[in-house]
Design a protein around this motif. Structure first.
Motif: not given
Lengths: 266, 129, 385
Positions: C47-53
């Motif tokens: 899961v290489s993108w999280g909350f920020y994106i």
């Protein structure tokens, strides 16, 4: 007063212009790619004479020769060692260039409910497919990952990567890893000839571009005991093409149109 | 113009803070770094390019090298006298200049530049940290 | 006009200081992230993108939602919205500021950010996203500022502004379309690989943006001498009602296609979000909450009796805003990454430092919003008195 201020501004403006123009002048002076002419400062850049050449490198993995995980170990270990791959306790931060997984995970779109015993139980080798039509290259906003024109290797320029991880989202094979922290303390045995990476950049298998360019086969191929074959996909006489002609092969998620260059004989 | 004294006082304070580094270091200019060459480097007489060029432009050259190696798969550098070198910071530059602390760092420290080359490229193994 | 934001009550400055503290705390955690790397977040190889994106995606929607007050006024000459266009434009500025900060927070090597300009790559959607987001920010600053200044001076805004205003309308649609294209053009991510993603993003944007705007209007009426107007609020409420209906409708279209076709690569993601996969189900309660909230929002907003009651309307706006936030700010990004392309189920949850950085960015956004709204409202009060 007024005139001297204007004078100062003119000079400051010219200075700023000069600073801005310097790189341009440098670029003009250095001429076309790899040539720099002019007296003692002249130089030339060229490929290593021993460099291996291909239109598009490809790999064939003969899974018939794989019996158990220990058959794959030497290849994975060879890669990890020469490329300074760190070992993270935390699975989330893992860096993987070449690794093993089950058939179900490697070929999730070509899954049969009832597989033959051999395929069900042997480990499959996975690495970057060096696609002919790579979605990661399309996605990268800085061309930090790009397809080498000379031989089709999908390469990473770690100097340029901004760590946006768009390529990781774009890769349909999970071939890419991100340095969630400085990897150096986690490298067991450092190979001083190859750089490590810094935190915040993406990395993946580069088909050993650094070895191919000096006339050596990829490290995993060398350590593979005949399991891996490496060659030019567009040379009809290459060893890879011979194998593709005489064996039925499959590729990962072919239906996506990425044209992977890693073939599996099952 | 009732605020005159505040404005002037503010300006004085601003200028004092702004120029602080200059007068703080006044008269304490440290001498230029004394750079040591390894025996191997001394024996070679000249680097990949003339010394003057290397002194001023080595970063520019390294930039050309990395672009050539990483992006164009050119690995060999031929200088004006026709001598060939493998373009590699770790394996060519630091092979000769194996005394990073005495050579690279001294100047970089003096000029207060912190190139992050060595975050990835491993400095010479022979040198102790 | 900025001087108007320097005069205010104790409460106003207390709020500003509170926000500054929040920004400061977030920045402190960001320095830690800069030093250690993104390993301090809950993101992983899978899961290489999280909350920020995810927040970035949601806030692009809020920014685009501002266009819902601009279009009726400038394009359809709906005079009533003249009073609130500035609020929509300034909300867009604050939202885009947060978007840009979230992208910055998400970069592994933020110092190299300008490589995007140095090596422009038109094949990359991220390159285009950079252009449209900055362009939209620029447009809204220029338009908002000049229109407000004209209002203050009791003159008509300059004519050269007109083309920019017209441009800002398709541009608003553009920012969220391009943001959807970040995801929906990726092969092998079945959850996002759908042509309806951009329309769905827009629908949820036009629900979330205006519902926040309604809440802000109600707040402004209560605490300042400027009344954005009953009619204006009701018109906005109708926009939210249509948009949230469309959002749910688009989602159901997606559900039909996925579950009727039964293609596993598309189905597994929705299954993960709403039922859990391989025993991993941390998002399930969230997703159902989101659905319930959105449906509740529809009931309260479509029904005129409840919509016209401003207390219930406020409640409806909160449900819509929270519902769409969960949908986009939690489920949309994680859902696309779970299961991974190799069908492993790695779950994602933000870590405390990640949440603090997120709060810091929200603090910065609200600071921008507060200052801009203070300016706008002071001008409105000035003009009316």
């Amino acid at each position: 007063m007024e005139s001297s201020r204007r004078h100062f501004l003119t000079i400051a403006g010219l200075a700023a212009l000069g600073l801005g123009a310097k790189p341009v002048l440098n670029a003009l002076a250095s001429g076309s790619a790899g040539e720099f002419t002019g007296g003692v400062d002249a130089f030339k850049l060229k490929p290593n004479d021993k460099a291996l050449k291909a239109k598009q490198w490809a790999m064939v993995i003969d899974t018939r020769k794989i019996k158990q995980a220990s058959d794959l170990e030497p290849m994975i270990a060879a890669c990890n060692k020469i490329h300074n791959i760190p070992t993270f306790e935390d699975k989330r931060h893992e860096i993987k260039w070449i690794w093993e997984d089950e058939y179900h995970n490697v070929f999730p779109t070509a899954e049969n409910k009832f597989l033959n015993d051999r395929v069900e139980h042997i480990p499959f080798l996975v690495l970057c497919n060096h696609c002919e039509n790579p979605p990661c290259v399309r996605a990268c906003p800085t061309k930090a990952t790009f397809k080498r024109e000379v031989d089709g290797i999908v390469m990473m320029d770690f100097h340029r990567c901004i760590g946006c991880r768009f390529c990781m989202a774009a890769c349909p094979y999970g071939s890419r890893s991100f340095n969630f922290t400085d990897p150096r303390p986690f490298i067991k045995e450092v190979n001083k000839e190859f750089p490590t990476r810094m935190k915040g950049v993406v990395e993946k298998c580069d088909f050993c571009a650094e070895r191919i360019d000096v006339g050596q086969l990829p490290a995993c191929v060398e350590a593979s005991n005949g399991i891996l074959t490496f060659g030019d996909l567009y040379d009809p006489k290459s060893n890879v093409r011979e194998l593709l002609k005489s064996n039925f092969t499959i590729r990962r998620k072919q239906s996506l149109g990425t044209e992977p260059c890693v073939y599996y004989i099952v | 113009m009732n605020d005159r004294k505040y404005i002037i006082a503010g300006l004085v304070i601003f200028i004092a803070i702004f120029t602080f580094p200059f007068w703080y270091n006044l008269g304490k200019a440290s001498p230029g770094p004394d750079i040591k060459l390894t025996e191997k480097a001394k024996a070679a007489k000249q680097c990949v390019m003339p010394t003057e060029y290397m002194r001023a432009e080595h970063m520019h050259l390294l930039d050309i090298w990395r672009h050539a190696v990483v992006r164009n798969s050119d690995r060999t550098f031929v200088n004006a006298s026709g001598k060939e070198f493998t373009m590699s910071l770790s394996n060519t530059c630091l092979d000769c200049h194996s005394n990073k602390a005495e050579f690279c760092d001294k100047c970089h420290d003096y000029a207060s530049v912190r190139p992050y080359c060595f975050d990835c490229h491993i400095d010479n193994p022979k040198e102790k940290k | 006009m900025l001087e108007l934001a320097l005069k205010g009550s104790k409460k106003y400055f207390g709020w500003i200081i509170a926000l500054l503290v929040l920004v400061g705390i977030g920045f402190g955690f960001y320095l830690h992230q800069l030093d250690y790397g993104l390993g301090i977040t809950g993101m992983s190889r899978d899961v290489s993108w999280g909350f920020y994106i995810a927040q970035f995606t949601f806030l692009v929607g809020v920014a685009a939602g501002g266009v819902m007050v601009v279009t009726p006024y400038y394009l359809h000459d709906y005079k009533a919205f003249g009073r609130v266009t500035i609020l929509g434009e300034f909300l867009a500025i604050a939202a885009i500021t947060m978007c840009l900060l979230f992208i910055l927070a998400d970069l592994g090597q933020p110092m190299r950010m300008f490589n995007v300009l140095l090596y422009p790559t038109p094949t990359s959607v991220l390159f285009w996203d950079m252009i449209v987001l900055n362009g939209y920010l620029f447009l809204n600053i220029v338009i908002g500022w000049n229109v407000l200044e004209a209002e203050r001076n009791n003159v008509h805004y300059p004519m050269w502004l007109k083309p920019l205003i017209y441009l800002s309308i398709p541009w608003a649609v553009g920012i969220h379309t391009v943001t959807a294209f970040l995801y929906c053009g990726l092969p092998g991510r079945g959850f996002w690989l759908t042509a309806i993603l951009a329309p769905r993003f827009l629908a949820s944007a036009f629900a979330a943006g205006p519902s926040l705007l309604i809440l802000l209007c109600l707040f402004i009426r209560k605490f300042t001498k400027f009344d954005p107007g009953k009619e204006q609020i009701q018109s906005l409420a109708k926009i939210v009602a249509y948009a949230i209906c469309l959002n749910v409708f688009f989602f159901l279209c997606e559900v039909f296609v996925v579950f009727y076709s039964q293609i596993p690569e598309h189905m597994l993601h929705l299954k993960y979000l709403f039922m859990g996969l391989h025993g991993k189900a941390s998002l399930v309660p969230w997703m159902w909450t989101s659905m319930i909230l959105m449906v509740l929002g529809i009931i309260l907003l479509v029904n005129p009796a409840t919509r016209k009651n401003e207390n219930i309307l406020a409640l409806a706006c909160v449900t819509v805003f929270v519902g769409t936030w969960i949908d986009k700010g939690l489920g949309m990004i994680s859902g696309g990454f779970v299961p991974s392309p190799m069908e492993h189920v790695t779950e994602y949850a933000p870590t405390p430092p990640e949440l603090m950085i997120t709060l810091g960015v929200y603090g910065a956004g609200f600071l921008v919003l507060t200052i801009l709204y203070k300016m706008a409202i002071s001008v409105k009060e000035e003009v009316r008195s």
